[in-house]
Design a protein around this motif. Structure first.
Motif, PDB file in Angstrom:
ATOM      1  N   ASN A  23     -28.058   2.551  -7.265  1.00 17.53           N
ATOM      2  CA  ASN A  23     -27.983   3.718  -7.932  1.00 17.53           C
ATOM      3  C   ASN A  23     -29.290   4.020  -8.801  1.00 17.53           C
ATOM      4  O   ASN A  23     -29.790   5.396  -8.947  1.00 17.53           O
ATOM      5  N   TYR A  24     -29.693   3.137  -9.478  1.00 17.32           N
ATOM      6  CA  TYR A  24     -30.986   3.382 -10.369  1.00 17.32           C
ATOM      7  C   TYR A  24     -32.056   3.503  -9.599  1.00 17.32           C
ATOM      8  O   TYR A  24     -33.129   4.494  -9.728  1.00 17.32           O
ATOM      9  N   TYR A  25     -32.285   3.098  -8.487  1.00 17.96           N
ATOM     10  CA  TYR A  25     -33.362   3.386  -7.624  1.00 17.96           C
ATOM     11  C   TYR A  25     -33.433   4.705  -6.884  1.00 17.96           C
ATOM     12  O   TYR A  25     -34.366   5.738  -6.972  1.00 17.96           O
ATOM     13  N   GLU A  26     -32.258   5.023  -6.404  1.00 17.90           N
ATOM     14  CA  GLU A  26     -32.208   6.623  -6.177  1.00 17.90           C
ATOM     15  C   GLU A  26     -32.136   7.600  -6.970  1.00 17.90           C
ATOM     16  O   GLU A  26     -32.927   8.667  -7.009  1.00 17.90           O
ATOM     17  N   ALA A  27     -31.611   7.110  -8.117  1.00 22.66           N
ATOM     18  CA  ALA A  27     -31.969   8.190  -9.427  1.00 22.66           C
ATOM     19  C   ALA A  27     -33.392   8.375  -9.632  1.00 22.66           C
ATOM     20  O   ALA A  27     -34.034   9.639  -9.924  1.00 22.66           O
ATOM     21  N   SER A  28     -34.264   7.105  -9.758  1.00 24.31           N
ATOM     22  CA  SER A  28     -35.560   7.070  -9.967  1.00 24.31           C
ATOM     23  C   SER A  28     -36.321   7.985  -8.974  1.00 24.31           C
ATOM     24  O   SER A  28     -37.121   8.848  -9.277  1.00 24.31           O
ATOM     25  N   ARG A  29     -36.091   7.778  -7.647  1.00 26.96           N
ATOM     26  CA  ARG A  29     -36.741   8.258  -6.406  1.00 26.96           C
ATOM     27  C   ARG A  29     -36.552   9.817  -6.575  1.00 26.96           C
ATOM     28  O   ARG A  29     -37.432  10.763  -6.264  1.00 26.96           O
ATOM     29  N   ARG A  30     -35.401  10.328  -7.115  1.00 31.91           N
ATOM     30  CA  ARG A  30     -34.941  11.876  -6.939  1.00 31.91           C
ATOM     31  C   ARG A  30     -35.652  12.230  -8.094  1.00 31.91           C
ATOM     32  O   ARG A  30     -36.498  13.515  -8.199  1.00 31.91           O
ATOM     33  N   THR A  31     -35.732  11.595  -9.286  1.00 30.52           N
ATOM     34  CA  THR A  31     -36.429  12.176 -10.631  1.00 30.52           C
ATOM     35  C   THR A  31     -37.738  12.281 -10.147  1.00 30.52           C
ATOM     36  O   THR A  31     -38.678  13.396 -10.324  1.00 30.52           O
ATOM     37  N   LEU A  32     -38.453  11.260  -9.372  1.00 29.08           N
ATOM     38  CA  LEU A  32     -40.016  11.379  -9.356  1.00 29.08           C
ATOM     39  C   LEU A  32     -40.136  12.309  -8.482  1.00 29.08           C
ATOM     40  O   LEU A  32     -41.440  12.954  -8.669  1.00 29.08           O
ATOM     41  N   ALA A  33     -39.363  12.484  -7.393  1.00 26.29           N
ATOM     42  CA  ALA A  33     -39.670  13.581  -6.393  1.00 26.29           C
ATOM     43  C   ALA A  33     -39.814  14.917  -7.054  1.00 26.29           C
ATOM     44  O   ALA A  33     -40.492  15.887  -6.569  1.00 26.29           O
ATOM     45  N   GLU A  34     -38.716  15.163  -8.029  1.00 23.90           N
ATOM     46  CA  GLU A  34     -38.663  16.490  -8.620  1.00 23.90           C
ATOM     47  C   GLU A  34     -39.868  16.782  -9.388  1.00 23.90           C
ATOM     48  O   GLU A  34     -40.570  17.993  -9.757  1.00 23.90           O
ATOM     49  N   HIS A  35     -40.582  15.511  -9.874  1.00 19.87           N
ATOM     50  CA  HIS A  35     -41.848  15.794 -10.647  1.00 19.87           C
ATOM     51  C   HIS A  35     -43.415  15.473  -9.872  1.00 19.87           C
ATOM     52  O   HIS A  35     -44.135  15.269 -10.340  1.00 19.87           O
ATOM     53  N   GLY A  36     -42.974  15.587  -8.375  1.00 21.62           N
ATOM     54  CA  GLY A  36     -44.288  15.750  -7.675  1.00 21.62           C
ATOM     55  C   GLY A  36     -44.908  14.224  -7.354  1.00 21.62           C
ATOM     56  O   GLY A  36     -45.779  14.073  -6.524  1.00 21.62           O
ATOM     57  N   VAL A  37     -43.835  13.056  -7.557  1.00 26.59           N
ATOM     58  CA  VAL A  37     -44.258  11.950  -7.056  1.00 26.59           C
ATOM     59  C   VAL A  37     -43.517  11.583  -5.888  1.00 26.59           C
ATOM     60  O   VAL A  37     -42.202  11.254  -5.989  1.00 26.59           O
ATOM     61  N   THR A  38     -44.021  11.383  -4.679  1.00 23.28           N
ATOM     62  CA  THR A  38     -43.364  10.862  -3.419  1.00 23.28           C
ATOM     63  C   THR A  38     -43.616   9.558  -3.103  1.00 23.28           C
ATOM     64  O   THR A  38     -44.465   9.032  -3.382  1.00 23.28           O
ATOM     65  N   GLY A  39     -42.785   8.836  -2.376  1.00 23.70           N
ATOM     66  CA  GLY A  39     -43.019   7.451  -1.611  1.00 23.70           C
ATOM     67  C   GLY A  39     -42.788   6.499  -2.655  1.00 23.70           C
ATOM     68  O   GLY A  39     -43.122   5.106  -2.805  1.00 23.70           O
ATOM     69  N   PHE A  40     -41.784   6.857  -3.659  1.00 20.45           N
ATOM     70  CA  PHE A  40     -41.461   5.704  -4.506  1.00 20.45           C
ATOM     71  C   PHE A  40     -40.528   4.634  -3.804  1.00 20.45           C
ATOM     72  O   PHE A  40     -39.461   5.162  -3.343  1.00 20.45           O
ATOM     73  N   SER A  41     -40.724   3.528  -3.848  1.00 17.11           N
ATOM     74  CA  SER A  41     -40.034   2.562  -2.930  1.00 17.11           C
ATOM     75  C   SER A  41     -39.213   1.586  -3.863  1.00 17.11           C
ATOM     76  O   SER A  41     -39.496   1.330  -4.966  1.00 17.11           O
ATOM     77  N   TRP A  42     -38.328   0.983  -3.026  1.00 16.03           N
ATOM     78  CA  TRP A  42     -37.801  -0.231  -3.518  1.00 16.03           C
ATOM     79  C   TRP A  42     -38.633  -1.346  -4.327  1.00 16.03           C
ATOM     80  O   TRP A  42     -38.196  -1.666  -5.394  1.00 16.03           O
ATOM     81  N   ALA A  43     -39.698  -1.412  -3.611  1.00 12.39           N
ATOM     82  CA  ALA A  43     -40.685  -2.691  -4.334  1.00 12.39           C
ATOM     83  C   ALA A  43     -41.375  -1.937  -5.772  1.00 12.39           C
ATOM     84  O   ALA A  43     -41.371  -2.711  -6.691  1.00 12.39           O
ATOM     85  N   ASP A  44     -41.539  -0.734  -5.618  1.00 11.02           N
ATOM     86  CA  ASP A  44     -41.970  -0.028  -6.875  1.00 11.02           C
ATOM     87  C   ASP A  44     -40.773  -0.226  -7.807  1.00 11.02           C
ATOM     88  O   ASP A  44     -41.175  -0.552  -9.296  1.00 11.02           O
ATOM     89  N   HIS A  45     -39.534   0.050  -7.416  1.00  4.20           N
ATOM     90  CA  HIS A  45     -38.407  -0.040  -8.325  1.00  4.20           C
ATOM     91  C   HIS A  45     -38.372  -1.290  -9.126  1.00  4.20           C
ATOM     92  O   HIS A  45     -37.975  -1.603 -10.243  1.00  4.20           O
ATOM     93  N   GLU A  46     -38.573  -2.350  -8.121  1.00  2.00           N
ATOM     94  CA  GLU A  46     -38.243  -3.738  -8.623  1.00  2.00           C
ATOM     95  C   GLU A  46     -39.081  -4.107  -9.861  1.00  2.00           C
ATOM     96  O   GLU A  46     -38.758  -5.168 -10.808  1.00  2.00           O
ATOM     97  N   ARG A  47     -40.127  -3.422 -10.181  1.00  4.79           N
ATOM     98  CA  ARG A  47     -41.013  -3.924 -11.439  1.00  4.79           C
ATOM     99  C   ARG A  47     -40.229  -3.269 -12.458  1.00  4.79           C
ATOM    100  O   ARG A  47     -40.643  -3.930 -13.858  1.00  4.79           O
ATOM    101  N   TYR A  48     -39.425  -2.557 -12.479  1.00  5.14           N
ATOM    102  CA  TYR A  48     -38.726  -2.029 -13.586  1.00  5.14           C
ATOM    103  C   TYR A  48     -37.467  -2.592 -13.963  1.00  5.14           C
ATOM    104  O   TYR A  48     -36.697  -2.266 -14.854  1.00  5.14           O
ATOM    105  N   VAL A  49     -36.749  -3.781 -13.078  1.00  3.05           N
ATOM    106  CA  VAL A  49     -35.633  -4.258 -13.197  1.00  3.05           C
ATOM    107  C   VAL A  49     -35.612  -4.912 -14.625  1.00  3.05           C
ATOM    108  O   VAL A  49     -36.243  -5.816 -14.863  1.00  3.05           O
ATOM    109  N   GLY A  50     -34.559  -4.658 -15.325  1.00  3.79           N
ATOM    110  CA  GLY A  50     -34.526  -5.300 -16.723  1.00  3.79           C
ATOM    111  C   GLY A  50     -35.179  -4.388 -17.785  1.00  3.79           C
ATOM    112  O   GLY A  50     -35.091  -5.161 -19.250  1.00  3.79           O
TER     113      GLY A  50
END
Length: 228
Positions: A23-50
């Protein structure tokens, strides 16, 4: 009075009690897309876990050159996340069993998380965990998020427990670092099993290297009993 004496247990929430990272990944992907950042991947998300939600957004503004204020991006991410969280969040079965074992032993428990308080309460209520986990501390309520020990120390204060009597249950390296800095024992269950060799997890008293797939409530309970 607990049969485990003065022991208290402090749980991280995301990736530890519940599998909220999708859910956090999908929320991040949607938020960044709204701000013009596309291609946010699960691997990108993993660096923010914790890492706390606020610190994640601050990192985004630097990494992706976001023009919007941090508070605006943070509000967008929280909005998307709450929509997803309300639709459903999965509790790890062995974690629910672990909470019930501790409750049966009258062990004081708390949740200390990098999520917003609203997000924590939505998840606990939606999963029924709020019946057992009534003491809650959000990173928004302390000066510093993990890996600083503030959120765990505040949880211990609210439980009326000495840090040395507390056991932290964590899935991420920053949380393991925070537990050690707080002077607390740690049960570490890496959300990303491949990160089990991260030096941060070396300070954990119990490291479940295979993550949630290998975690067993009874084994963790027995370790807490033996490590008092």
């Amino acid at each position: 009075m607990s049969i485990l004496g003065s022991t208290s247990v402090i749980f991280d929430l995301d990736g530890t009690l519940v599998d909220s990272e999708p859910n956090y990944y999908e929320a991040s992907r949607r938020t960044l897309a709204e701000h013009g950042v596309t291609g946010f991947s699960w691997a990108d998300h993993e660096r923010y876990v914790g890492i706390s939600t606020r610190e994640t957004v601050v990192s985004w503004t630097e990494r992706y050159g976001l023009d919007a204020p941090v508070e605006a991006v943070l509000a967008d991410k929280n909005r998307h996340y709450l929509e997803l969280a309300r639709a459903g969040t999965h509790v790890y079965p062995e974690m629910r069993k672990f909470v019930e074992l501790l409750a049966a032993a009258a062990v004081p428990m708390a949740v200390a998380s990098g999520s917003s308080r609203e997000a924590i309460e939505v998840i606990l209520k939606g999963t029924g965990l709020d019946a057992r986990l009534r003491t809650v501390v959000s990173a928004d309520e302390v000066d510093r998020g993990k890996p600083a020990p503030d959120v765990f120390l505040e949880a211990a204060r609210r439980l009326g427990a000495a840090p040395a009597d507390c056991v932290v249950v964590e899935d991420a390296a920053p949380g393991a670092v925070a537990a050690h800095a707080a002077g607390m024992r740690c049960v570490a269950i890496p959300y990303v099993a491949a990160q089990a060799d991260d030096p941060a997890f070396a300070t954990a008293g119990l490291l479940v290297r295979g993550g949630q797939e290998e975690f067993e409530a009874g084994d963790a309970y027995d370790w807490i009993v033996a490590s008092r």
